[in-house]
Design an enzyme around this catalytic site. Structure first.
Site, short mmCIF file in Angstrom:
data_model
loop_
_atom_site.label_atom_id
_atom_site.label_comp_id
_atom_site.label_asym_id
_atom_site.label_seq_id
_atom_site.Cartn_x
_atom_site.Cartn_y
_atom_site.Cartn_z
N GLU A 161 11.87 5.04 -8.77
CA GLU A 161 10.89 5.68 -9.27
C GLU A 161 10.79 5.44 -11.01
OE1 GLU A 161 8.13 6.96 -7.55
OE2 GLU A 161 9.06 5.74 -6.01
N TRP B 251 9.34 2.30 -11.64
CA TRP B 251 7.98 2.24 -11.40
C TRP B 251 7.28 2.79 -12.91
CZ3 TRP B 251 3.95 0.69 -8.61
CH2 TRP B 251 4.20 0.08 -7.17
N TRP C 152 -19.86 1.37 -6.45
CA TRP C 152 -19.67 2.80 -6.04
C TRP C 152 -20.68 3.79 -5.65
CZ3 TRP C 152 -14.60 2.90 -5.15
CH2 TRP C 152 -13.50 1.87 -5.65
N ASN D 99 3.30 13.94 -6.41
CA ASN D 99 2.90 12.46 -6.40
C ASN D 99 2.41 12.17 -4.99
OD1 ASN D 99 2.85 10.05 -8.00
ND2 ASN D 99 4.32 9.17 -6.11
N TRP E 285 -13.09 5.12 -9.14
CA TRP E 285 -11.64 5.61 -9.72
C TRP E 285 -11.57 6.17 -10.95
CZ3 TRP E 285 -9.55 3.30 -13.60
CH2 TRP E 285 -10.13 1.97 -13.99
N TRP F 191 -3.98 5.63 -10.22
CA TRP F 191 -5.28 5.81 -9.64
C TRP F 191 -5.97 4.18 -9.23
CZ3 TRP F 191 -9.02 8.52 -7.91
CH2 TRP F 191 -8.64 10.14 -8.33
#
Length: 499
Positions: free
Chosen positions: A305, A308, A337, A372, A390, A413
């Site tokens: 993580e 990441w 969208w 998360n 988004w 996102w």
């Protein structure tokens, strides 16, 4: 696989200790603090203090820029608390902290140069920031400082490995996480291990007094209780120590459970730099016998993580379009969208009729933070079930998160929306009910934040579509605003049309 136990010689973690000494009292070095509000393992501070020639700290408040970048009031208040802690911590090293205000980011370079002239500092030290406006601001500051006959030095501090150092065999940036992580491990090994700087050297007595830290900034009042997020380096260290002691070994098993304290809650402290990612990695390595990708499953997963976090910072630098509100995958900009303000408002308020989504969104409003797994669930619900852009969700999160960070928020996102990096294909669509059963099996988290459902059994709370028709009128809770199956079909058709 990397066997770090075999190559243990590379894992000598270097800690530089502070020393006392008598030096001239005229300060020579100015450290401009930004997203690095700590004294330990702080590259710019460590370098400035090395010669014990006198150091002054500076923080520039810029409320207009905070508004422009959707900085959450909870994050502003957390920042002020952390600045107060930093000011107190710096006193132990005879380093005063000055506070100035700039009307706009374009005015910041002049403010910094003005402070250098005011206190007589010849050298400016900064840790690099990678977002577009921040990078432009720093470039302009450097030009202005050097034109005045002074010096500016910058350092990589926000990441363990600087952006640009982890590249593919063809010299390009990685766009998929798994190969990035393997290469990241290899680069770290080849560099000879992790270097963690300790505390700065104590400076000579300084006649300058620290400026008072404001307790509030107009326009940034938050309802998030201050006690949820105590500021400062000491609190960050306490949380890291507690997490390693009580939870890191179970991190992989507990990290997706919203009803458990299975995460470190260090993200706000990493976002403002109250603790460094190197310190976090060192703690994980110490807990895992010096190994990166073998050993304890919890420790290994938490290390992943941390990588990441590195990945999204590297992406931001390599692909600056993500700083400009644009999709990482250009072809996804052709998506049309939906436009439904009522659906957006229901999602923001936690009134969608989907219990796990509503609980997560209400918790965000009340605490300034979100687990998360819940970030992924709520983001996929907005982009896949409601089929809303988004960017609307990204902005709402930034306006509410105490740990708001452009690289991490944007990366998460876009991953959820299938417009971003890594292997998140468009047909990966979370089912809110099944996700709810996995992350909150007994419904404890839901009942805390959606008290309208507190009388339901845990097994019954997850999927309102299964509630008896005669039962719903007894609940003061909204109907489902969309049908998940129909929404799934819609988003699949929209993405297939891009091919």
């Amino acid at each position: 696989m990397f066997s770090w136990r075999v190559r243990g010689l590379f894992w000598a973690l270097t800690v530089f200790e502070a020393e006392d000494g008598m030096m001239p009292s005229t300060p020579k070095h100015l450290v401009w603090f930004r997203s690095d509000l700590r004294t330990a393992d702080q590259m710019a501070l460590r370098s400035a203090a090395a010669g014990r020639e006198g150091v002054v700290g500076l923080y520039v408040l810029s409320p207009a820029d905070w508004l422009r970048h959707d900085m959450a009031p909870a994050r502003v208040e957390f920042l002020l608390r952390s600045l107060e802690c930093l000011s107190q911590d710096l006193r132990a090293f005879n380093i005063p902290l000055l506070v100035r205000t700039a009307a706009d980011w374009r005015d910041v370079p002049g403010v910094v140069l003005g402070v250098m002239r005011e206190v007589g500092c010849e050298d400016l030290h900064v840790n690099r920031e990678y977002e577009i406006h921040e990078a432009q601001r720093d470039e302009q500051t450097g030009s202005l400082v050097r034109a005045a006959g002074l010096r500016m030095s910058s350092y990589h501090d926000q990441t363990i490995l600087p952006p640009g150092e982890v590249l593919t065999q063809t010299g390009g940036p990685y766009t998929v996480f798994s190969p990035f992580k393997r290469a990241w491990f290899a680069v770290l090994l080849n560099q000879g291990g992790l270097r963690v700087a300790g505390l700065p050297a104590r400076q000579p007595e300084n006649p300058l007094a620290s400026d008072p830290i404001p307790t509030a900034i107009a326009g940034f009042a938050s309802a998030v209780p201050a006690e949820l997020w105590p500021g400062g380096e000491a609190e960050a260290t306490r949380r890291l120590t507690a997490f390693v002691a009580r939870g890191i070994s179970r991190y992989k098993a507990d990290r997706d459970r919203a009803d458990l304290e299975g995460t470190s809650t260090l993200s706000p402290y990493l976002a403002i730099g109250a603790i460094s990612p190197r310190t976090c990695l060192r703690a994980a390595l110490d807990a895992n016998g010096g190994q990166l990708d073998r050993g304890g499953v919890g420790e290994v997963h938490w290390i992943s993580e941390l990588v990441w976090r590195e990945f999204y910072k590297h992406i931001l630098v390599a692909f600056p379009r993500v700083c400009k509100g644009r999709a990482f995958k250009p072809e996804s900009e052709r998506l049309r969208w939906a436009e439904n303000p009522a659906h957006l408002a229901a999602w923001q308020a936690g009134m969608t009729g989907f219990p796990i989504v509503d609980a997560a969104m209400r918790a965000l409003s009340a605490t300034g933070w979100m687990h998360n797994r819940l970030r992924m669930i709520t983001a996929m619900f907005l982009t896949k079930d409601l089929f809303l852009d988004w960017r609307l969700g990204e902005r709402h999160f930034m306006l509410n998160l105490v740990d708001g960070d452009l690289a991490q928020n944007n990366g998460g996102w876009q991953w959820s929306a299938s417009t971003g990096t890594d292997a998140a294909p468009y047909f990966r669509i979370f089912n809110p009910a099944s996700q709810s059963r996995k992350c909150d099996p007994e419904g404890r988290f839901i009942k805390r934040w959606v008290p309208e459902l507190r009388d339901l059994d845990g097994e019954d709370i997850h999927d309102p579509a299964e509630w008896p028709a005669l039962f719903r009128p007894r609940l003061d809770y909204p109907e489902l605003i969309v049908d998940h199956a129909a929404s799934r079909a819609r988003v699949l058709a929209a993405f297939k049309a891009l091919a």
